[in-house]
Enzyme design. Structure first.
Site, PDB file in Angstrom:
ATOM      1  N   HIS A  37       0.764  -1.394  -0.179  1.00 15.31           N
ATOM      2  CA  HIS A  37       0.073   0.083   0.031  1.00 15.31           C
ATOM      3  C   HIS A  37       0.808   1.301  -0.112  1.00 15.31           C
ATOM      4  O   HIS A  37       1.867   1.428   0.613  1.00 15.31           O
ATOM      5  CB  HIS A  37      -0.976  -0.142   1.145  1.00 15.31           C
ATOM      6  CG  HIS A  37      -1.963   1.056   1.059  1.00 15.31           C
ATOM      7  ND1 HIS A  37      -1.835   2.306   1.353  1.00 15.31           N
ATOM      8  CD2 HIS A  37      -3.497   0.885   0.838  1.00 15.31           C
ATOM      9  CE1 HIS A  37      -2.905   2.966   1.084  1.00 15.31           C
ATOM     10  NE2 HIS A  37      -3.829   2.086   0.744  1.00 15.31           N
ATOM     11  N   GLU A  52      -4.004   2.205  -7.301  1.00 13.48           N
ATOM     12  CA  GLU A  52      -4.465   3.267  -6.518  1.00 13.48           C
ATOM     13  C   GLU A  52      -3.507   4.552  -6.794  1.00 13.48           C
ATOM     14  O   GLU A  52      -2.370   4.473  -6.570  1.00 13.48           O
ATOM     15  CB  GLU A  52      -4.213   2.714  -5.158  1.00 13.48           C
ATOM     16  CG  GLU A  52      -5.061   1.831  -4.576  1.00 13.48           C
ATOM     17  CD  GLU A  52      -5.315   2.008  -3.062  1.00 13.48           C
ATOM     18  OE1 GLU A  52      -6.516   2.320  -2.760  1.00 13.48           O
ATOM     19  OE2 GLU A  52      -4.501   2.015  -2.089  1.00 13.48           O
ATOM     20  N   GLY A 109     -11.149   2.691   1.325  1.00 14.17           N
ATOM     21  CA  GLY A 109     -10.674   3.135   2.422  1.00 14.17           C
ATOM     22  C   GLY A 109     -11.671   3.883   3.416  1.00 14.17           C
ATOM     23  O   GLY A 109     -12.534   3.467   4.058  1.00 14.17           O
ATOM     24  N   GLY A 110     -11.858   5.503   3.053  1.00 11.10           N
ATOM     25  CA  GLY A 110     -12.899   6.050   3.948  1.00 11.10           C
ATOM     26  C   GLY A 110     -14.254   5.524   4.029  1.00 11.10           C
ATOM     27  O   GLY A 110     -15.120   5.468   5.003  1.00 11.10           O
TER      28      GLY A 110
HETATM   29  P1  PGA Z   1      -9.819   5.945   0.293  1.00 11.39           P
HETATM   30  O1  PGA Z   1      -8.692   5.062   0.737  1.00 11.39           O
HETATM   31  O2  PGA Z   1     -10.972   5.323  -0.014  1.00 11.39           O
HETATM   32  O3  PGA Z   1     -10.179   6.726   1.493  1.00 11.39           O
HETATM   33  O4  PGA Z   1      -9.265   6.991  -0.736  1.00 11.39           O
HETATM   34  C1  PGA Z   1      -8.240   4.123  -0.360  1.00 11.39           C
HETATM   35  C2  PGA Z   1      -6.837   3.259   0.286  1.00 11.39           C
HETATM   36  O5  PGA Z   1      -6.155   3.746   0.558  1.00 11.39           O
HETATM   37  O6  PGA Z   1      -6.992   2.089   0.391  1.00 11.39           O
END
Ligand code: PGA
Length: 256
Positions: free
Chosen positions: A98, A170, A237-238
């Protein structure tokens, strides 16, 4: 065709036992009224909470994932947790590479390659994250960056385990910012990833893996960043911190 994969990355949240238990209760209630079709769901809690997640969600259609693992099985590695230990606690999946670990903790492609190879040797499903920095995007070298990360991070990955591999695209500028690439940009990177994996393992290999998108995924944009971009799933994530929103993301994928 493999099921789509929806992965919740809870990062370093759910600070107290109370907060965690409230989350789990809400997740269980939300799942009760949800029909899940052709989607695999994974939740990656902080390692401390894995046992509690396992016991509460054991009978639910949810797999557990590790946010990080180490490349050795056991020994004098202070603070680390091995895939063998994770597996024995019911964890089937793991995130590797990550960007928060690459950028904040200095994880290199070489370390990530060792983690990915060892995790799959221990029969875990590996979710390898790749993606470009904003300045790399501005300079027009995002694709080169992703190809290079794949080449290095998969350097010692056993070819026979390729069907246990997912690649998560990502873009770093999209994580936690509310900004996402255009649908056609995600689709193109998905194609580049499949071709690159084919170049590494031999043609056809790209069709065995799942390619996911991650970065500011919500129930509002899920169609655009996943279904319309022809991706095999998402890393959330969020939005995974709110069980009702996470389940809406899943429902919107199931309705496809
Ligand atoms: P996010 O994070 O959905 O809050 O943008 C994604 C992640 O880092 O896995």
């Amino acid at each position: 065709m493999k099921n789509r994969l929806v992965v919740g990355n809870l990062k370093m949240h759910l600070l107290t036992i109370r907060e965690r238990d409230r989350y789990l209760q809400s997740m269980r209630e939300n799942l009760r009224n949800t029909v899940i079709r052709d989607v695999d769901i994974v939740l990656c809690p902080p390692a401390l909470h894995i046992e509690a997640f396992f016991s509460v969600l054991e009978k639910q259609p949810i797999f557990l994932g590790a946010q990080n693992i180490f490349w050795e099985r056991k020994g004098a590695y202070t603070g680390e947790i091995s895939p063998a230990m994770m597996s024995s606690f019911g964890v089937r999946f793991c995130l590797v590479g990550h960007s928060e670990r690459r950028n904040l903790l200095g994880e290199t492609d070489n370390m990530i390659a060792k983690k990915a190879a060892h995790a799959c040797e221990e029969n875990m499903e590996v979710m390898l994250c790749v993606g470009e920095h904003p300045e790399e995007r501005d300079r027009g070298i995002a694709e080169d960056r992703v190809r290079k990360q794949l080449r290095k991070s998969l350097a010692i990955f056993p070819k026979g385990k390729i069907s246990h591999l997912s690649i998560v695209y990502e873009p770093i500028w999209s994580i936690g910012t509310g900004t996402t690439p255009e649908t056609h940009e995600i689709a193109r990177m998905g194609e580049i990833i499949r071709v690159a994996v084919g170049d590494i393992f031999g043609s056809g290999a790209g069709s065995y893996i799942r390619v996911l998108y991650g970065g500011s995924v919500t129930s509002q944009n899920i169609r655009r960043v996943c279904l319309e971009a022809d991706m095999d799933g998402v890393l959330v994530g969020g939005s995974s911190l709110k069980p009702d929103e996470f389940i809406r993301v899943i429902k919107n994928i199931c309705e496809d």
